[in-house]
Scaffold this active site. Structure first.
Site, short mmCIF file in Angstrom:
data_model
loop_
_atom_site.label_atom_id
_atom_site.label_comp_id
_atom_site.label_asym_id
_atom_site.label_seq_id
_atom_site.Cartn_x
_atom_site.Cartn_y
_atom_site.Cartn_z
N GLY A 14 0.80 -1.19 0.10
CA GLY A 14 0.02 0.01 -0.01
C GLY A 14 0.75 1.27 0.15
O GLY A 14 2.08 1.41 0.69
N ARG A 75 0.76 -4.94 -4.72
CA ARG A 75 1.13 -6.12 -3.82
C ARG A 75 1.29 -7.45 -5.02
O ARG A 75 0.44 -7.81 -5.69
CB ARG A 75 -0.11 -6.47 -3.18
N ASP A 106 5.60 -4.88 5.99
CA ASP A 106 6.25 -6.20 6.42
C ASP A 106 6.42 -7.06 5.01
O ASP A 106 7.39 -7.85 4.63
CB ASP A 106 5.61 -7.04 7.30
N THR A 128 4.32 2.88 5.68
CA THR A 128 2.87 2.37 5.56
C THR A 128 2.34 3.31 6.71
O THR A 128 2.74 3.53 7.77
CB THR A 128 2.76 0.74 5.89
N ASP A 130 0.02 2.62 8.49
CA ASP A 130 -0.41 1.65 9.66
C ASP A 130 0.10 1.95 10.90
O ASP A 130 -0.29 1.69 11.87
CB ASP A 130 -0.82 0.22 9.16
N ASP A 132 2.42 -0.18 11.83
CA ASP A 132 2.40 -1.57 12.28
C ASP A 132 3.47 -2.36 12.29
O ASP A 132 3.77 -3.69 12.31
CB ASP A 132 1.38 -2.27 11.57
N ARG A 174 -5.80 -1.77 9.03
CA ARG A 174 -5.63 -3.47 8.96
C ARG A 174 -5.87 -3.84 10.28
O ARG A 174 -6.82 -3.68 11.31
CB ARG A 174 -4.28 -3.87 8.47
O1 F6P Z 1 -1.32 -1.31 4.73
C1 F6P Z 1 -2.06 -0.20 4.41
C2 F6P Z 1 -3.51 -0.14 4.16
O2 F6P Z 1 -3.73 1.05 3.77
C3 F6P Z 1 -4.20 -0.75 5.32
O3 F6P Z 1 -4.63 0.24 6.32
C4 F6P Z 1 -5.39 -1.24 4.79
O4 F6P Z 1 -5.99 -2.41 5.38
C5 F6P Z 1 -4.80 -1.85 3.31
O5 F6P Z 1 -3.72 -1.24 3.16
C6 F6P Z 1 -5.86 -1.91 2.25
O6 F6P Z 1 -5.04 -2.29 0.99
P1 F6P Z 1 -5.46 -2.00 -0.48
O7 F6P Z 1 -5.23 -0.67 -0.70
O8 F6P Z 1 -4.97 -3.18 -0.99
O9 F6P Z 1 -7.17 -2.18 -0.57
#
Ligand code: F6P
Length: 358
Positions: A14, A75, A106, A128, A130, A132, A174
């Protein structure tokens, strides 16, 4: 000094505000050291697909203030296969890429360690929203995302006050409740609901009723997206309904979702990105790799990627058999201490939110 001729930069997972600032810092520092720099466009997929562009000091001009990532991100599942990784290594050899700086979370660091193990020294930069990653106090993008959320929550406060309403806001993160918890604190929310700490719904509803009687008109409740109902649904909408029904305060629901991932990075993120980017290049030139840049007690330090990944699993109770085999007793004890520290930090912030929501 290691004799690197060419460094590649990639952003993966992300996106996060501040990634561009980190790209700029890595590129400018490496070029300044006489090392060529290429951008790997589209994360690990871009590497596998041979999507490589040269970067110059000018090609990273004016990106420090922009959200998103000029190198794009995704991803990549193919990179998790041996075939995908081998293809990535072939592309590195073809372009004579001697080392890589990988920016992300991660998943990105798992990829970074796979590259290092196959002969391409890699350093990770934590990006990120998050926040996290257990090994670091701070990840690039966290401050910007929270400030973006906060601006919009402050807007909701205004209209809630006019109409004597409650607004429940669901924020990303997340399984990590930090974005929700910090913004709840900063917006004066009446409650924060996060995955890590059990939420006493009855108490929160009673608090709202009591506050209505004391003359309070507007309420904000911040819910992290990782909080789920027993049947696996996101909790925010259900809680909104219950607040309306059980307290009599009309409640609205807002899901901010990806909007907080965009927009201009704050000074905090631009600074951290620049400091980590410059340090990442210095480390590579000193012959160090398979580390992730971390901020600990305000200092930028480097931490072994394997240690960082397993410290994360320790904190999240996700250790797999064999995970600790390659670590010394001291390392395991320090991971456990770090996990405990993170739990305490979160618990004391949570307590502060509760104590100031009267
Ligand atoms: O890890 C960053 C994040 O924005 C999280 O907060 C969220 O759950 C996830 O990515 C969303 O992923 P995507 O952009 O693939 O919908």
């Amino acid at each position: 000094m290691a004799k690197f001729r060419k460094i590649g930069i990639l952003t993966s997972g992300g996106d996060a505000p501040g990634m561009n600032a980190a790209i700029r810092a890595v590129a400018r520092k490496a070029l300044d050291e006489g090392v060529e720099v290429v951008g790997i466009v589209g994360g690990y997929s871009g590497l596998i697909q041979d999507n490589i562009v040269p970067l110059s000091p000018r090609s990273v001009s004016n990106i420090i203030s922009r959200g998103g990532t000029m190198l794009y991100s995704n991803r990549c599942h193919e990179f998790k296969t041996e075939e995908g990784m081998q293809r990535a290594i072939e592309v590195c050899r073809k372009h004579e890429i001697d080392a890589i700086v990988a920016m992300g979370g991660d998943g990105t660091f798992r990829g970074a360690t796979d590259l290092t193990n196959r002969g391409i020294p890699t350093v990770g930069i934590p990006c990120t929203i998050d926040n996290d990653i257990t090994a670091t106090d701070y990840t690039i993008g966290f401050d910007s995302a929270m400030n973006t959320a906060l601006k919009m929550i402050d807007c909701l406060r205004d209209t809630c006050e006019s109409h004597a309403r409650c607004n429940v806001v669901e924020l990303m993160g997340r399984d990590c409740g930090q974005i929700a918890l910090y913004t709840a604190m900063a917006s004066g929310a009446v409650a924060a609901v996060i995955p890590e700490i059990p939420f006493d719904e009855g108490k929160a509803l009673a608090r709202i009723q009591r506050l209505v009687k004391s003359g309070k008109r507007s309420f904000l409740v911040i819910v992290s997206e990782g909080v789920l109902t027993e049947d696996g649904q996101k909790y925010g909408e259900l809680l909104t309904k219950r607040i309306s029904e059980q307290t009599g305060v009309e409640s609205k629901f807002a899901r901010f979702a990806h909007v907080v991932r965009g927009g201009q990075p704050t000074l905090r993120d631009r600074y951290t990105a620049t400091a980590m980017g410059v340090r990442a290049v210095e480390l590579l030139l000193q012959g160090k790799s398979n580390v992730v840049m971390c901020e600990l007690d305000g200092k930028i330090v480097d931490v072994d990627i394997n240690y960082a990944l397993i410290a994360d699993r320790t904190y999240k109770n996700k250790l797999k058999p064999g995970d600790l085999d390659s670590f010394t007793k001291e390392q395991i004890a320090s991971m456990q201490a770090l996990a405990e520290q993170r739990k305490q930090e979160l618990a004391s912030l949570y307590k502060m939110v509760v104590e100031t929501s009267k």
